[in-house]
Design a protein around this motif. Structure first.
Motif, PDB file in Angstrom:
ATOM      1  N   VAL A  39       0.510  -1.251   0.112  1.00 22.02           N
ATOM      2  CA  VAL A  39       0.211  -0.169   0.068  1.00 22.02           C
ATOM      3  C   VAL A  39       0.766   1.349   0.343  1.00 22.02           C
ATOM      4  CG1 VAL A  39      -1.863   0.943   0.713  1.00 22.02           C
ATOM      5  CG2 VAL A  39      -1.843  -1.311   1.339  1.00 22.02           C
ATOM      6  N   VAL A  40       0.731   2.073  -1.167  1.00 17.45           N
ATOM      7  CA  VAL A  40       1.518   3.424  -0.991  1.00 17.45           C
ATOM      8  C   VAL A  40       0.540   4.090  -0.365  1.00 17.45           C
ATOM      9  CG1 VAL A  40       1.842   5.084  -2.396  1.00 17.45           C
ATOM     10  CG2 VAL A  40       2.648   2.815  -3.143  1.00 17.45           C
ATOM     11  N   LEU A  41       0.888   5.278   0.885  1.00 13.16           N
ATOM     12  CA  LEU A  41      -0.088   5.670   1.213  1.00 13.16           C
ATOM     13  C   LEU A  41       0.001   7.631   1.062  1.00 13.16           C
ATOM     14  CD1 LEU A  41       0.725   4.790   5.173  1.00 13.16           C
ATOM     15  CD2 LEU A  41      -1.068   3.798   3.507  1.00 13.16           C
ATOM     16  N   ALA A  42      -0.480   8.233   0.435  1.00  7.56           N
ATOM     17  CA  ALA A  42      -0.539   9.431  -0.032  1.00  7.56           C
ATOM     18  C   ALA A  42      -0.917  10.825   1.163  1.00  7.56           C
ATOM     19  CB  ALA A  42      -1.148  10.152  -1.330  1.00  7.56           C
ATOM     20  N   ARG A  67       4.260  12.382   1.047  1.00  4.27           N
ATOM     21  CA  ARG A  67       3.407  13.540   1.575  1.00  4.27           C
ATOM     22  C   ARG A  67       3.013  13.997  -0.477  1.00  4.27           C
ATOM     23  NH1 ARG A  67       3.074  18.780   1.283  1.00  4.27           N
ATOM     24  NH2 ARG A  67       2.152  20.034   2.640  1.00  4.27           N
ATOM     25  N   CYS A  68       1.356  14.119  -0.057  1.00  4.53           N
ATOM     26  CA  CYS A  68       1.126  13.969  -1.685  1.00  4.53           C
ATOM     27  C   CYS A  68      -0.166  15.430  -1.227  1.00  4.53           C
ATOM     28  CB  CYS A  68       0.206  13.419  -1.915  1.00  4.53           C
ATOM     29  SG  CYS A  68       0.177  13.661  -3.415  1.00  4.53           S
ATOM     30  N   ASP A  69       0.011  16.390  -1.727  1.00  8.76           N
ATOM     31  CA  ASP A  69      -0.960  17.492  -2.258  1.00  8.76           C
ATOM     32  C   ASP A  69      -2.042  17.271  -3.174  1.00  8.76           C
ATOM     33  OD1 ASP A  69      -3.152  19.610  -2.740  1.00  8.76           O
ATOM     34  OD2 ASP A  69      -1.782  21.061  -2.126  1.00  8.76           O
ATOM     35  N   VAL A  70      -3.373  16.866  -3.007  1.00 11.34           N
ATOM     36  CA  VAL A  70      -3.746  16.174  -4.040  1.00 11.34           C
ATOM     37  C   VAL A  70      -4.397  17.618  -5.524  1.00 11.34           C
ATOM     38  CG1 VAL A  70      -4.660  14.309  -3.466  1.00 11.34           C
ATOM     39  CG2 VAL A  70      -6.253  15.736  -2.881  1.00 11.34           C
ATOM     40  N   THR A  71      -3.857  18.607  -4.730  1.00 14.43           N
ATOM     41  CA  THR A  71      -4.747  19.995  -5.789  1.00 14.43           C
ATOM     42  C   THR A  71      -3.100  20.358  -6.097  1.00 14.43           C
ATOM     43  OG1 THR A  71      -3.605  21.301  -4.004  1.00 14.43           O
ATOM     44  CG2 THR A  71      -5.979  20.626  -3.961  1.00 14.43           C
ATOM     45  N   ARG A  72      -1.930  19.174  -6.546  1.00 17.72           N
ATOM     46  CA  ARG A  72      -0.635  19.876  -6.705  1.00 17.72           C
ATOM     47  C   ARG A  72      -0.355  18.986  -7.793  1.00 17.72           C
ATOM     48  NH1 ARG A  72       3.193  23.876  -5.754  1.00 17.72           N
ATOM     49  NH2 ARG A  72       4.563  22.706  -6.021  1.00 17.72           N
ATOM     50  N   ALA A  73      -0.754  18.535  -9.404  1.00 18.77           N
ATOM     51  CA  ALA A  73      -0.428  17.792 -10.628  1.00 18.77           C
ATOM     52  C   ALA A  73       1.013  17.284  -9.736  1.00 18.77           C
ATOM     53  CB  ALA A  73      -0.630  18.289 -11.877  1.00 18.77           C
ATOM     54  N   GLU A  74       2.296  18.099 -10.106  1.00 18.41           N
ATOM     55  CA  GLU A  74       3.264  17.145  -9.742  1.00 18.41           C
ATOM     56  C   GLU A  74       3.940  16.812  -8.492  1.00 18.41           C
ATOM     57  OE1 GLU A  74       3.305  21.668  -8.579  1.00 18.41           O
ATOM     58  OE2 GLU A  74       1.901  20.742 -10.104  1.00 18.41           O
ATOM     59  N   ASP A  75       2.350  16.849  -6.994  1.00 18.69           N
ATOM     60  CA  ASP A  75       2.705  15.682  -6.148  1.00 18.69           C
ATOM     61  C   ASP A  75       2.266  14.829  -6.543  1.00 18.69           C
ATOM     62  OD1 ASP A  75       3.422  18.045  -4.764  1.00 18.69           O
ATOM     63  OD2 ASP A  75       2.352  17.632  -2.839  1.00 18.69           O
ATOM     64  N   VAL A  76       1.405  14.532  -7.414  1.00 14.45           N
ATOM     65  CA  VAL A  76       0.181  13.142  -6.924  1.00 14.45           C
ATOM     66  C   VAL A  76       1.383  12.792  -8.410  1.00 14.45           C
ATOM     67  CG1 VAL A  76      -1.560  12.894  -9.001  1.00 14.45           C
ATOM     68  CG2 VAL A  76      -1.952  14.818  -6.808  1.00 14.45           C
ATOM     69  N   LYS A  77       1.429  12.676  -9.215  1.00 13.66           N
ATOM     70  CA  LYS A  77       2.645  12.781 -10.626  1.00 13.66           C
ATOM     71  C   LYS A  77       3.830  11.727 -10.045  1.00 13.66           C
ATOM     72  CE  LYS A  77       4.733  12.781 -14.779  1.00 13.66           C
ATOM     73  NZ  LYS A  77       5.921  11.955 -14.580  1.00 13.66           N
ATOM     74  N   ALA A  78       4.481  12.881  -9.036  1.00 14.29           N
ATOM     75  CA  ALA A  78       5.909  12.103  -8.374  1.00 14.29           C
ATOM     76  C   ALA A  78       5.540  11.136  -7.031  1.00 14.29           C
ATOM     77  CB  ALA A  78       6.412  13.611  -7.549  1.00 14.29           C
ATOM     78  N   ALA A  79       3.993  11.328  -6.993  1.00 19.94           N
ATOM     79  CA  ALA A  79       3.235  10.331  -5.971  1.00 19.94           C
ATOM     80  C   ALA A  79       3.202   8.665  -6.552  1.00 19.94           C
ATOM     81  CB  ALA A  79       2.834  10.822  -4.526  1.00 19.94           C
ATOM     82  N   LEU A  80       3.008   8.986  -8.063  1.00 19.82           N
ATOM     83  CA  LEU A  80       3.063   7.740  -8.210  1.00 19.82           C
ATOM     84  C   LEU A  80       3.913   7.309  -9.511  1.00 19.82           C
ATOM     85  CD1 LEU A  80      -0.512   8.604  -9.561  1.00 19.82           C
ATOM     86  CD2 LEU A  80      -0.357   6.610  -8.807  1.00 19.82           C
ATOM     87  N   ASP A  81       4.751   8.357  -9.156  1.00 20.70           N
ATOM     88  CA  ASP A  81       6.025   7.775  -9.953  1.00 20.70           C
ATOM     89  C   ASP A  81       7.125   7.101  -8.921  1.00 20.70           C
ATOM     90  OD1 ASP A  81       5.525   8.633 -12.448  1.00 20.70           O
ATOM     91  OD2 ASP A  81       6.831  10.685 -11.838  1.00 20.70           O
ATOM     92  N   VAL A  84       5.457   3.216  -7.982  1.00 18.35           N
ATOM     93  CA  VAL A  84       5.844   2.657  -9.211  1.00 18.35           C
ATOM     94  C   VAL A  84       7.157   1.675  -9.188  1.00 18.35           C
ATOM     95  CG1 VAL A  84       6.537   1.769 -12.286  1.00 18.35           C
ATOM     96  CG2 VAL A  84       4.330   2.686 -11.356  1.00 18.35           C
ATOM     97  N   GLU A  85       7.968   3.157  -9.274  1.00 17.67           N
ATOM     98  CA  GLU A  85       9.866   2.565  -8.369  1.00 17.67           C
ATOM     99  C   GLU A  85       9.665   1.459  -7.595  1.00 17.67           C
ATOM    100  OE1 GLU A  85      12.748   5.456  -6.744  1.00 17.67           O
ATOM    101  OE2 GLU A  85      11.518   6.078  -8.342  1.00 17.67           O
ATOM    102  N   THR A  86       9.186   1.807  -6.606  1.00 11.48           N
ATOM    103  CA  THR A  86       9.306   1.511  -5.583  1.00 11.48           C
ATOM    104  C   THR A  86       8.673  -0.512  -5.734  1.00 11.48           C
ATOM    105  OG1 THR A  86       9.385   2.941  -3.437  1.00 11.48           O
ATOM    106  CG2 THR A  86       8.424   0.446  -3.170  1.00 11.48           C
ATOM    107  N   PHE A  87       7.243  -0.353  -6.187  1.00 13.84           N
ATOM    108  CA  PHE A  87       6.177  -1.146  -5.516  1.00 13.84           C
ATOM    109  C   PHE A  87       6.294  -2.158  -7.485  1.00 13.84           C
ATOM    110  CE2 PHE A  87       4.926   0.797  -2.009  1.00 13.84           C
ATOM    111  CZ  PHE A  87       5.669  -0.843  -1.013  1.00 13.84           C
ATOM    112  N   GLY A  88       6.576  -1.312  -8.625  1.00 19.78           N
ATOM    113  CA  GLY A  88       6.768  -1.966  -9.757  1.00 19.78           C
ATOM    114  C   GLY A  88       5.246  -2.320 -10.349  1.00 19.78           C
TER     115      GLY A  88
END
Length: 258
Positions: A39-42, A67-81, A84-88
């Motif tokens: 599980v990824v916790l954002a 840490r992820c602020d869902v109003t910031r596209a860059e935060d959301v993209k970084a969290a999802l990157d 995938v980097e961690t769990f594939g």
């Protein structure tokens, strides 16, 4: 609470949960863990997020807190990157991050700043999450559940922004569900009623009187528990719900059917 289940229905799968620092998000993250998922916790609350991660690891599960602020596209993209980097991979997303109004006010007196704050997090945030989750889930199929509310199916006096945002989540869910139904990505919404969470404590003022008023509006005679919503979300992500597409599932103790 039980421990992680390597033979659970989500063994080998990866779930992304926003608003995971407490309440419904935390309960759902723990439920995914018990069914074998990583599980990824954002969340914007780093302390609460770390606490959820600690609880998962105590159960023998795998968690990544970001840490992820869902109003910031860059935060959301970084969290999802990072996911995938961690769990594939990414199999499931629970887009649950949201806020409640600061105080009720009739529509003509509603502050524009408060309208923007609520719509930004509660509706735009769900769109941004799906925008970056869907391409990852398309790779092997999976499911997304968005958190709407009882306020997504009825009007709430003095709460135009929250009502509009939560209705909007249902409309967004339906549109996205149709976009990807044929590509093995199922998208649905859950609509909780009054659930006993830190958000509800803020809403009621944390007083016995405030809580009693909320309970009086629930035909079942109590508030819901976060674990009850978590169980619903996991079912919606499971193969048991394989034919459910674009649905808004109300779980509210009868509140909206009165």
């Amino acid at each position: 609470m039980g421990t992680t289940n390597e033979n659970g229905r989500f063994a080998g799968k990866v779930a992304f949960v926003t608003g995971a620092a407490n309440g419904i998000g935390r309960a759902t993250a723990l439920a995914f863990t018990r069914e074998g998922a990583s599980v990824v916790l954002a969340d914007v609350s780093e302390q609460g997020n770390r606490e959820t991660a600690r609880m998962i690891e105590e159960q023998g599960g795998k968690a990544l807190a970001v840490r992820c602020d869902v109003t910031r596209a860059e935060d959301v993209k970084a969290a999802l990157d990072k996911t995938v980097e961690t769990f594939g991979r990414l199999d499931f997303a629970f887009n649950n991050a949201g806020i409640e109004p600061r105080k009720p006010a009739p529509t003509a007196e509603y502050e524009v700043e408060e309208w923007d704050r609520i719509l930004n997090i509660d509706l735009r945030g769900v769109f941004l999450c799906m925008k970056y989750e869907i391409p990852l889930i398309l790779k092997q199929g999976g499911a997304i559940v968005n958190t709407s509310s009882g306020a997504g199916v009825i009007g709430i006096k003095g709460s135009p922004a929250y009502t509009a945002a939560k209705h909007g989540v249902i409309g967004l869910t339906r549109a996205a569900a149709l976009d990807y139904a044929a590509q093995n990505v199922r998208i649905n919404a859950v609509c909780p009623g009054y659930i006993d969470t830190p958000m509800m404590d803020r809403f009621t003022g944390g007083t016995p009187e405030g809580r009693a008023k909320v309970v009086s509006e629930e035909p079942v005679g109590r508030m819901g528990r976060p674990e009850e919503i978590a169980a619903t979300v996991l079912w919606m992500c499971s193969d048991a719900a394989a034919f459910m597409i674009g649905h808004a599932l109300v779980v509210d103790g009868g509140q909206t059917v009165q």
